[in-house]
Every structure is written in structure tokens, then in C-alpha cells.
Design a protein around this motif. Structure first.
Motif, short mmCIF file in Angstrom:
data_model
loop_
_atom_site.label_atom_id
_atom_site.label_comp_id
_atom_site.label_asym_id
_atom_site.label_seq_id
_atom_site.Cartn_x
_atom_site.Cartn_y
_atom_site.Cartn_z
N HIS A 162 0.85 -1.06 0.11
CA HIS A 162 -0.11 0.01 0.02
C HIS A 162 0.67 1.33 0.08
CE1 HIS A 162 -4.08 -1.15 0.00
NE2 HIS A 162 -3.89 -2.31 1.04
N LEU A 163 2.16 1.21 0.87
CA LEU A 163 2.98 2.36 0.71
C LEU A 163 3.50 2.79 -0.76
CD1 LEU A 163 4.74 2.01 4.10
CD2 LEU A 163 3.10 3.61 3.45
N LEU A 164 3.84 1.47 -1.37
CA LEU A 164 4.36 1.81 -2.65
C LEU A 164 3.37 2.17 -3.61
CD1 LEU A 164 6.94 1.12 -4.39
CD2 LEU A 164 6.05 -0.98 -4.97
N LYS A 165 2.20 1.85 -3.38
CA LYS A 165 1.10 2.20 -4.41
C LYS A 165 0.87 3.83 -3.92
CE LYS A 165 -2.39 -0.45 -3.98
NZ LYS A 165 -3.73 -1.12 -4.07
N GLY A 166 0.88 3.95 -2.62
CA GLY A 166 0.73 5.54 -2.21
C GLY A 166 1.70 6.32 -2.82
N PHE A 167 2.91 6.05 -2.63
CA PHE A 167 4.11 6.83 -3.08
C PHE A 167 3.64 6.99 -4.46
CE2 PHE A 167 7.83 7.45 -5.42
CZ PHE A 167 8.62 8.34 -4.63
N PHE A 168 3.13 6.24 -5.43
CA PHE A 168 3.18 6.72 -6.86
C PHE A 168 1.69 7.68 -7.11
CE2 PHE A 168 5.94 2.97 -7.48
CZ PHE A 168 6.97 3.49 -8.05
N CYS A 169 0.45 7.13 -6.46
CA CYS A 169 -0.33 7.92 -6.46
C CYS A 169 -0.17 9.42 -5.92
CB CYS A 169 -1.65 7.07 -5.65
SG CYS A 169 -2.16 5.85 -6.43
N LEU A 210 7.89 16.97 -0.16
CA LEU A 210 8.07 16.16 0.95
C LEU A 210 7.21 15.99 2.12
CD1 LEU A 210 12.13 16.52 1.10
CD2 LEU A 210 10.70 14.71 0.18
N LEU A 211 6.91 17.32 2.45
CA LEU A 211 5.74 17.39 3.61
C LEU A 211 4.35 16.65 3.01
CD1 LEU A 211 6.33 20.90 5.18
CD2 LEU A 211 6.93 18.86 6.06
N PHE A 212 3.98 16.84 2.10
CA PHE A 212 2.89 16.25 1.70
C PHE A 212 2.89 14.76 1.55
CE2 PHE A 212 0.55 14.28 -2.16
CZ PHE A 212 -0.56 14.59 -1.80
N MET A 213 4.07 14.30 1.12
CA MET A 213 4.44 12.81 1.00
C MET A 213 4.51 12.10 2.20
SD MET A 213 3.87 11.87 -2.05
CE MET A 213 4.32 10.17 -2.06
N VAL A 214 4.98 12.92 3.33
CA VAL A 214 5.24 12.34 4.61
C VAL A 214 3.74 12.07 5.17
CG1 VAL A 214 6.05 12.87 7.02
CG2 VAL A 214 7.41 12.83 5.16
N VAL A 215 2.84 13.18 5.11
CA VAL A 215 1.36 13.06 5.74
C VAL A 215 0.77 12.10 4.97
CG1 VAL A 215 -0.38 14.48 5.95
CG2 VAL A 215 1.63 15.52 6.64
N TYR A 216 0.68 12.04 3.66
CA TYR A 216 0.04 11.03 3.09
C TYR A 216 0.47 9.62 3.19
CZ TYR A 216 -2.33 8.86 -1.17
OH TYR A 216 -3.18 8.27 -1.78
N PHE A 229 0.20 15.21 -6.12
CA PHE A 229 0.94 16.43 -5.94
C PHE A 229 1.24 17.15 -7.23
CE2 PHE A 229 4.84 18.93 -5.47
CZ PHE A 229 4.28 19.51 -3.95
N GLY A 230 1.70 16.37 -8.26
CA GLY A 230 2.04 16.93 -9.55
C GLY A 230 0.70 17.69 -10.16
N LEU A 231 -0.21 16.86 -10.12
CA LEU A 231 -1.69 17.37 -10.42
C LEU A 231 -2.08 18.76 -9.84
CD1 LEU A 231 -3.81 14.36 -11.25
CD2 LEU A 231 -2.84 16.02 -12.96
#
Length: 138
Positions: free
Chosen positions: A39-46, A87-93, A51-53
């Protein structure tokens, strides 16, 4: 003769397979750590795509401001600020995804244990009926 208790158990088992069984089936295929890592791997890509969008939409909405100040912008500072926000967004997500995966895994394991108990009970009911119908003599 039809055993009503066995029919009830089989009905509960079938209903579980139609509803919760499909939902929790991946829980039985993985260990907790592997399930969370998946789930973390899928979450990283999603999360990266999201974030890009969001960044792209922000850029489109503020296009006039960006065009006016393009000459005076410090691109390294802006890139650093964007990277820190990423980085902040990804850590929280990813923390949220990890919590979700572990809670889902725990609920799935609990649900599957209940299902296995029902299966064992159904097996005992079959054994009891078989013992009642077979003669005791050899």
C-alpha cells in the motif's frame, strides 16, 4: 433430512463470501508488513501524481502572476520550496496510508478468523451428522 443449523451456517458463509470475503481476500495473501509495504508503494506513486496535478492546477490558476514575475524569480529557492512541500505532503500522505493499511489488515484478519470459526463449526456439524447416521458396528 435437511439440517437447519447447517443450512444457516452455509448461508452465512455464502453471504460473507459475497460481501466481505471479496473485500478482505488480499489480507489472507500477505503478511502485515508486506501488505502495508504494498500500500505504501502504491501510495507513493499515487501521491506523487496527485501532488503533480495539484502543482499543475496551481500553476494554471496563477499563470498571470508567474508570467509577470518570471524575470525576477529565484528558481533555486522556488524549486527548494516546492520540493519541501512535496516532502511534507508525501510524509503526511504516506503516514495516513500506513495507518489505513494496518487498520484494514487488522479488521480483515479479525473478519477472516470469524469466517474460519464458522467453517470449523460447519465441519463439526457434518461430522456430527455423519456419526449419527453411520452404524456403530463393524
Amino acid at each position: 433430512m435437511i439440517d437447519q443449523e447447517r443450512v444457516r451456517e452455509m448461508t452465512k458463509l455464502a453471504a460473507y463470501e459475497q460481501r466481505e470475503g471479496k473485500k478482505y481476500r488480499p489480507v489472507t495473501r500477505y503478511y502485515r508488513g508486506d501488505f502495508a509495504a504494498r500500500h505504501l508503494l502504491k501510495g507513493f506513486f499515487c501521491g506523487t501524481v496527485v501532488f503533480g496535478l495539484i502543482f499543475l492546477l496551481w500553476g494554471v490558476c496563477h499563470m498571470d502572476l508567474l508570467m509577470e514575475e518570471l524575470d525576477s524569480m529565484n528558481l533555486i529557492a522556488i524549486g527548494t520550496a516546492i520540493f519541501i512541500r512535496y516532502l511534507l505532503f508525501m510524509v503526511v500522505y504516506l503516514v495516513a496510508v500506513d495507518i489505513y493499511a494496518n487498520v484494514f489488515y487488522a479488521a480483515g484478519r479479525k473478519s477472516m478468523k470469524r469466517q474460519y470459526r464458522r467453517l470449523k463449526r460447519l465441519g463439526r456439524l457434518y461430522d456430527e451428522q455423519e456419526n449419527r447416521t453411520t452404524p456403530t458396528g463393524h
